[in-house]
Design an enzyme around this catalytic site. Structure first.
Site, PDB file in Angstrom:
ATOM      1  CG  ASP A   5       8.608   4.484 -27.424  1.00 19.08           C
ATOM      2  OD1 ASP A   5       7.878   5.649 -26.741  1.00 19.08           O
ATOM      3  OD2 ASP A   5       9.315   3.775 -26.790  1.00 19.08           O
ATOM      4  CB  CYS A  30       2.047  13.608 -12.719  1.00 23.87           C
ATOM      5  SG  CYS A  30       2.320  12.992 -14.625  1.00 23.87           S
TER       6      CYS A  30
HETATM    7  P1  NAD Z   1       5.668   7.187 -20.287  1.00 19.68           P
HETATM    8  O1  NAD Z   1       6.241   6.682 -19.388  1.00 19.68           O
HETATM    9  O2  NAD Z   1       4.179   7.023 -20.579  1.00 19.68           O
HETATM   10  O3  NAD Z   1       6.204   7.304 -21.899  1.00 19.68           O
HETATM   11  C1  NAD Z   1       7.612   7.755 -21.980  1.00 19.68           C
HETATM   12  C2  NAD Z   1       7.981   7.042 -23.414  1.00 19.68           C
HETATM   13  O4  NAD Z   1       8.988   7.368 -23.716  1.00 19.68           O
HETATM   14  C3  NAD Z   1       7.887   5.555 -23.381  1.00 19.68           C
HETATM   15  O5  NAD Z   1       7.044   4.942 -24.237  1.00 19.68           O
HETATM   16  C4  NAD Z   1       9.328   5.018 -23.429  1.00 19.68           C
HETATM   17  O6  NAD Z   1       9.420   3.697 -24.225  1.00 19.68           O
HETATM   18  C5  NAD Z   1       9.697   6.080 -24.378  1.00 19.68           C
HETATM   19  N1  NAD Z   1      11.514   6.387 -24.452  1.00 19.68           N
HETATM   20  C6  NAD Z   1      12.240   6.180 -23.280  1.00 19.68           C
HETATM   21  N2  NAD Z   1      13.528   6.576 -23.848  1.00 19.68           N
HETATM   22  C7  NAD Z   1      13.365   6.931 -24.988  1.00 19.68           C
HETATM   23  C8  NAD Z   1      14.579   7.347 -25.961  1.00 19.68           C
HETATM   24  N3  NAD Z   1      15.489   7.524 -25.652  1.00 19.68           N
HETATM   25  N4  NAD Z   1      13.894   7.506 -26.988  1.00 19.68           N
HETATM   26  C9  NAD Z   1      12.625   7.537 -27.565  1.00 19.68           C
HETATM   27  N5  NAD Z   1      11.423   7.045 -26.754  1.00 19.68           N
HETATM   28  C10 NAD Z   1      12.063   6.794 -25.389  1.00 19.68           C
HETATM   29  O7  NAD Z   1       5.407   8.743 -19.908  1.00 19.68           O
HETATM   30  P2  NAD Z   1       4.519  10.025 -19.951  1.00 19.68           P
HETATM   31  O8  NAD Z   1       3.355   9.667 -18.683  1.00 19.68           O
HETATM   32  O9  NAD Z   1       3.954  10.129 -21.255  1.00 19.68           O
HETATM   33  O10 NAD Z   1       5.191  11.145 -19.322  1.00 19.68           O
HETATM   34  C11 NAD Z   1       6.158  11.641 -20.257  1.00 19.68           C
HETATM   35  C12 NAD Z   1       6.608  13.162 -19.640  1.00 19.68           C
HETATM   36  O11 NAD Z   1       5.416  13.990 -19.515  1.00 19.68           O
HETATM   37  C13 NAD Z   1       7.126  13.085 -18.227  1.00 19.68           C
HETATM   38  O12 NAD Z   1       7.952  14.136 -17.820  1.00 19.68           O
HETATM   39  C14 NAD Z   1       5.847  13.470 -17.316  1.00 19.68           C
HETATM   40  O13 NAD Z   1       6.056  13.866 -15.992  1.00 19.68           O
HETATM   41  C15 NAD Z   1       5.200  14.450 -18.169  1.00 19.68           C
HETATM   42  N6  NAD Z   1       3.869  14.427 -18.087  1.00 19.68           N
HETATM   43  C16 NAD Z   1       3.010  13.324 -17.912  1.00 19.68           C
HETATM   44  C17 NAD Z   1       1.392  13.344 -17.646  1.00 19.68           C
HETATM   45  C18 NAD Z   1       0.726  12.181 -17.591  1.00 19.68           C
HETATM   46  O14 NAD Z   1      -0.416  12.119 -17.419  1.00 19.68           O
HETATM   47  N7  NAD Z   1       1.166  10.943 -17.901  1.00 19.68           N
HETATM   48  C19 NAD Z   1       0.946  14.782 -17.547  1.00 19.68           C
HETATM   49  C20 NAD Z   1       1.843  15.903 -17.946  1.00 19.68           C
HETATM   50  C21 NAD Z   1       3.010  15.677 -18.143  1.00 19.68           C
END
Ligand code: NAD
Length: 437
Positions: A30, A262
């Site tokens: 991350d 989402c």
């Molecule tokens: P989040 O914002 O909780 O986590 C994303 C992470 O990516 C953060 O920790 C951020 O610091 C990191 N990040 C950003 N840029 C980066 C880079 N260049 N290199 C490495 N790390 C980097 O997001 P999330 O809720 O886990 O969602 C991620 C994806 O999954 C999204 O597309 C979302 O729509 C999808 N999704 C989310 C859920 C949910 O319930 N949260 C469920 C299904 C799908």
């Protein structure tokens, strides 16, 4: 298997930890150095039941590692999961900049066959875009790109990952299918199929799933609003239709509108996909519109109760997260509701079991944050229930009445029984049921 997970938010951290639990070597990367330091020391930076124990165990057993160094994470990986943000862009489309940027970054470290798995929610055509980026510098035999959307629910993320209702694998590569089936095998049972399909269908499956769930919520919100006019009881209607197997009894709860990281962005993104494809997705446009109105509808009930003037009125708010069992406040209805109440002059005293820190980062000190639900009620003119945390479901009503200046409850989640509220002597206004006075 050597696995890299890029992005350790709700999806990435759960994916990485659960894959380590089945014996894989997982590197989670991350860009957020503070987060990485926390995770390295065994702390979970988000609230997700059951995650900490797995995280600690897998760190201790040397299967789960955290880093800010992308090379360290991906260099020996056989599969690389992208679990990066895909927030809403200006025109409603998903912002793919995180996914595409990381796709470029990993190229230099790929010197053996690697599967790049997209777990982020991305529009149709994204796997092709990622492949194009990699193809520009790598021979085709060195990689495959797979769409593997995630269906976990925040608050139940660990359970959902360990016991998925289905796993969707979008690719035509037999090699990649074989590897992914192997990876997901420990999580399978006879009721949870692995569905293999083309990557574009996999990408659309995720948007169709979230949009359909959002549609169910907006539909029930409309039935609830109509119920209020007709004097019917939405709870009974919900049970009356939910027993029909074709409808099912889940996601039929009316409320203050959907929020979260989402549904709002995914419904918008699917609508954008339809627009650029010159298809008018009428139902989806209505889902968005109804959801916007539902937040206003709830707030207006409170405003009207106080004859449009809330100056000097103290409103207690229970629940700030977009749903219970999470500290996630992204697109939480509480923001819009509270903003409107503040605008009308109200003083807000709020309590949430997990989400207050995150809420405060965005709302600041314009509201009071309380240590427990009862503190928020002191001298309150009304209570607004915005999130249905279990903690709020069987409170001490006598104590509440004593603490409040006016015994008025606006329940945006229908957590109390109307007769119970009548007996307890409250003015009780809920969703899709007759107000009790
Ligand atoms: P989040 O914002 O909780 O986590 C994303 C992470 O990516 C953060 O920790 C951020 O610091 C990191 N990040 C950003 N840029 C980066 C880079 N260049 N290199 C490495 N790390 C980097 O997001 P999330 O809720 O886990 O969602 C991620 C994806 O999954 C999204 O597309 C979302 O729509 C999808 N999704 C989310 C859920 C949910 O319930 N949260 C469920 C299904 C799908």
């Amino acid at each position: 298997m050597n696995i890299a997970v890029i992005g350790t938010g709700y999806v990435g951290l759960v994916t990485g930890t659960c894959l380590a639990e089945t014996g894989n070597q997982v590197y989670c990367m991350d860009v957020d150095a503070d987060k990485v330091a926390m995770m390295k020391s065994g702390q979970v930076p988000i609230y997700e039941p059951g995650l900490e124990i797995l995280l600690k165990r897998n760190i201790k057993q040397n299967r789960l590692f955290f880093t800010t160094d992308i090379e360290e994470a991906v260099a020996s990986a056989k599969v690389i999961f992208l679990a990066l943000p895909t927030p809403q862009g200006g025109d409603g489309a998903a912002d793919l900049s995180y996914v595409l940027k990381v796709s470029k970054q990993i190229i230099q470290y790929i010197d053996h066959y690697t599967i790049i798995i997209n777990k982020s929610t991305v529009p149709v055509g994204t796997a092709e875009k990622v492949r194009e980026i990699l193809s520009a510098e790598l021979p085709d035999h060195l990689f495959d790109v797979v769409s593997n959307p995630e269906f976990l629910r925040e608050g139940k993320a660990v359970e959902d990952f360990l016991k998925p209702e289905r796993v969707v694998i979008g690719t035509n590569s037999e090699k990649a299918i074989k590897t992914l089936k192997e990876l997901y095998k420990p999580f399978q049972n006879e009721n949870s199929p692995i569905l293999v399909m083309d990557e574009r269908s996999a990408e659309l499956t995720k948007y169709a799933a979230n949009s359909f769930l959002a549609l169910k919520i907006s539909f029930m919100n409309e039935i609830a609003n109509l119920s209020e006019i007709l004097g019917t009881n939405v709870d009974m209607i919900r049970k009356g239709i939910g027993t029909d197997e074709r409808i099912g009894n889940k996601f039929l709860y009316p409320g203050v509108g959907y929020g979260g990281s989402c549904f709002p962005k995914d419904v918008q993104a699917l609508n954008n996909t339809a627009q650029v494809s010159e298809y008018d997705f009428k139902i989806l446009r209505s889902v968005i519109e109804v959801n916007k109105l539902q937040k206003q509808y709830f707030t207006n009930k409170i405003i009207q109760y106080f004859d449009e003037d809330l100056s000097g009125k103290k409103i207690a708010v229970w629940g700030l997260s977009f749903k219970p069992d999470t500290d996630d406040v992204r697109e939480a209805p509480a923001f819009e509701i509270i903003e409107k109440l503040l605008e009308k002059g109200a003083e807000i005293h709020a309590f949430d079991p997990e989400a207050m820190d995150n809420f405060k980062k965005l709302m600041g000190d314009r509201i009071q944050y309380c240590h427990d639900p009862y503190e928020a009620l002191q001298e309150a003119d009304a209570l607004a229930i915005i999130t249905e945390w279990t903690l709020f479901k069987s409170p001490d009503f006598k104590k509440m009445k004593k603490l409040m200046r006016r015994a008025a409850i606006f329940d945006g989640r229908n957590i109390y029984d109307c007769n119970q509220m009548k007996n307890a002597g409250f003015y009780y206004n809920s969703v899709g049921r007759k107000p009790i006075s």
